[in-house]
Design a protein around this motif. Sequence first.
Motif, mmCIF file in Angstrom:
data_model
loop_
_atom_site.group_PDB
_atom_site.id
_atom_site.type_symbol
_atom_site.label_atom_id
_atom_site.label_comp_id
_atom_site.label_asym_id
_atom_site.label_seq_id
_atom_site.Cartn_x
_atom_site.Cartn_y
_atom_site.Cartn_z
ATOM 1 N N ARG A 8 0.843 -1.197 0.000
ATOM 2 C CA ARG A 8 0.000 0.000 0.000
ATOM 3 C C ARG A 8 0.878 1.245 0.000
ATOM 4 O O ARG A 8 2.020 1.220 0.436
ATOM 5 C CB ARG A 8 -0.960 0.014 1.167
ATOM 6 C CG ARG A 8 -0.317 0.076 2.497
ATOM 7 C CD ARG A 8 -1.345 -0.023 3.609
ATOM 8 N NE ARG A 8 -0.666 0.335 4.845
ATOM 9 C CZ ARG A 8 -0.966 1.360 5.585
ATOM 10 N NH1 ARG A 8 -1.986 2.125 5.258
ATOM 11 N NH2 ARG A 8 -0.286 1.642 6.669
ATOM 12 N N TRP A 11 2.021 7.291 1.145
ATOM 13 C CA TRP A 11 1.727 8.693 0.918
ATOM 14 C C TRP A 11 0.288 8.923 0.459
ATOM 15 O O TRP A 11 -0.080 10.049 0.100
ATOM 16 C CB TRP A 11 2.674 9.260 -0.129
ATOM 17 C CG TRP A 11 4.094 9.259 0.337
ATOM 18 C CD1 TRP A 11 5.027 8.322 0.048
ATOM 19 C CD2 TRP A 11 4.701 10.201 1.194
ATOM 20 N NE1 TRP A 11 6.196 8.626 0.665
ATOM 21 C CE2 TRP A 11 6.033 9.789 1.386
ATOM 22 C CE3 TRP A 11 4.264 11.355 1.821
ATOM 23 C CZ2 TRP A 11 6.918 10.493 2.167
ATOM 24 C CZ3 TRP A 11 5.152 12.059 2.600
ATOM 25 C CH2 TRP A 11 6.460 11.629 2.775
ATOM 26 N N ALA A 12 -0.543 7.931 0.459
ATOM 27 C CA ALA A 12 -1.914 8.055 -0.054
ATOM 28 C C ALA A 12 -2.722 9.094 0.723
ATOM 29 O O ALA A 12 -3.463 9.880 0.132
ATOM 30 C CB ALA A 12 -2.611 6.709 -0.027
ATOM 31 N N LYS A 13 -2.566 9.115 2.025
ATOM 32 C CA LYS A 13 -3.326 10.088 2.821
ATOM 33 C C LYS A 13 -2.849 11.507 2.550
ATOM 34 O O LYS A 13 -3.628 12.444 2.547
ATOM 35 C CB LYS A 13 -3.185 9.782 4.312
ATOM 36 C CG LYS A 13 -3.946 8.568 4.757
ATOM 37 C CD LYS A 13 -3.814 8.373 6.242
ATOM 38 C CE LYS A 13 -4.543 7.128 6.682
ATOM 39 N NZ LYS A 13 -4.390 6.894 8.135
ATOM 40 N N ARG A 14 -1.567 11.652 2.323
ATOM 41 C CA ARG A 14 -1.025 12.992 2.075
ATOM 42 C C ARG A 14 -1.368 13.500 0.674
ATOM 43 O O ARG A 14 -1.361 14.699 0.433
ATOM 44 C CB ARG A 14 0.479 12.979 2.284
ATOM 45 C CG ARG A 14 0.832 12.808 3.754
ATOM 46 C CD ARG A 14 2.327 12.818 3.946
ATOM 47 N NE ARG A 14 2.661 12.766 5.346
ATOM 48 C CZ ARG A 14 2.825 11.645 6.031
ATOM 49 N NH1 ARG A 14 2.668 10.481 5.438
ATOM 50 N NH2 ARG A 14 3.140 11.682 7.297
ATOM 51 N N ASN A 15 -1.659 12.625 -0.252
ATOM 52 C CA ASN A 15 -2.019 13.027 -1.612
ATOM 53 C C ASN A 15 -3.522 13.003 -1.859
ATOM 54 O O ASN A 15 -3.969 13.265 -2.973
ATOM 55 C CB ASN A 15 -1.335 12.118 -2.631
ATOM 56 C CG ASN A 15 0.143 12.387 -2.719
ATOM 57 O OD1 ASN A 15 0.577 13.495 -2.480
ATOM 58 N ND2 ASN A 15 0.907 11.375 -3.062
ATOM 59 N N ALA A 16 -4.303 12.727 -0.849
ATOM 60 C CA ALA A 16 -5.755 12.618 -1.025
ATOM 61 C C ALA A 16 -6.390 13.956 -1.395
ATOM 62 O O ALA A 16 -7.418 13.988 -2.061
ATOM 63 C CB ALA A 16 -6.393 12.070 0.238
ATOM 64 N N TRP A 17 -5.789 15.070 -1.013
ATOM 65 C CA TRP A 17 -6.356 16.380 -1.316
ATOM 66 C C TRP A 17 -6.427 16.627 -2.821
ATOM 67 O O TRP A 17 -7.263 17.393 -3.284
ATOM 68 C CB TRP A 17 -5.552 17.487 -0.648
ATOM 69 C CG TRP A 17 -4.145 17.593 -1.159
ATOM 70 C CD1 TRP A 17 -3.064 16.930 -0.684
ATOM 71 C CD2 TRP A 17 -3.683 18.386 -2.243
ATOM 72 N NE1 TRP A 17 -1.945 17.263 -1.397
ATOM 73 C CE2 TRP A 17 -2.288 18.157 -2.364
ATOM 74 C CE3 TRP A 17 -4.300 19.263 -3.129
ATOM 75 C CZ2 TRP A 17 -1.528 18.785 -3.336
ATOM 76 C CZ3 TRP A 17 -3.523 19.879 -4.089
ATOM 77 C CH2 TRP A 17 -2.151 19.645 -4.187
ATOM 78 N N SER A 20 -9.786 15.822 -4.357
ATOM 79 C CA SER A 20 -10.933 16.568 -3.870
ATOM 80 C C SER A 20 -11.649 17.251 -5.032
ATOM 81 O O SER A 20 -11.036 17.634 -6.029
ATOM 82 C CB SER A 20 -10.480 17.610 -2.856
ATOM 83 O OG SER A 20 -11.559 18.402 -2.454
#
Length: 64
Positions: A8, A11-17, A20
């Motif tokens: 997994r 950095w997925a959470k940090r690139n979720a923006w 949007s």
Amino acid sequence: MSNLPLFRDPWAKRNAWRQSSVFQPRVMFRNIFPGFGIAVVAFSAYVLADNLIFSSQHNERQHH
């Protein structure tokens, strides 16, 4: 075992923006000139009022 994938992205959470809806190209293009529609309506109303109301007063002064 957990249902998480073995590989997994950390950095997925940090690139979720980036996913949007605020940053979609259509929304970004629509918000380039905020208030432009209101300004066009206000200016059109001003020009219309100036031509209708003040032109009749201006014509009366010219005849006298």
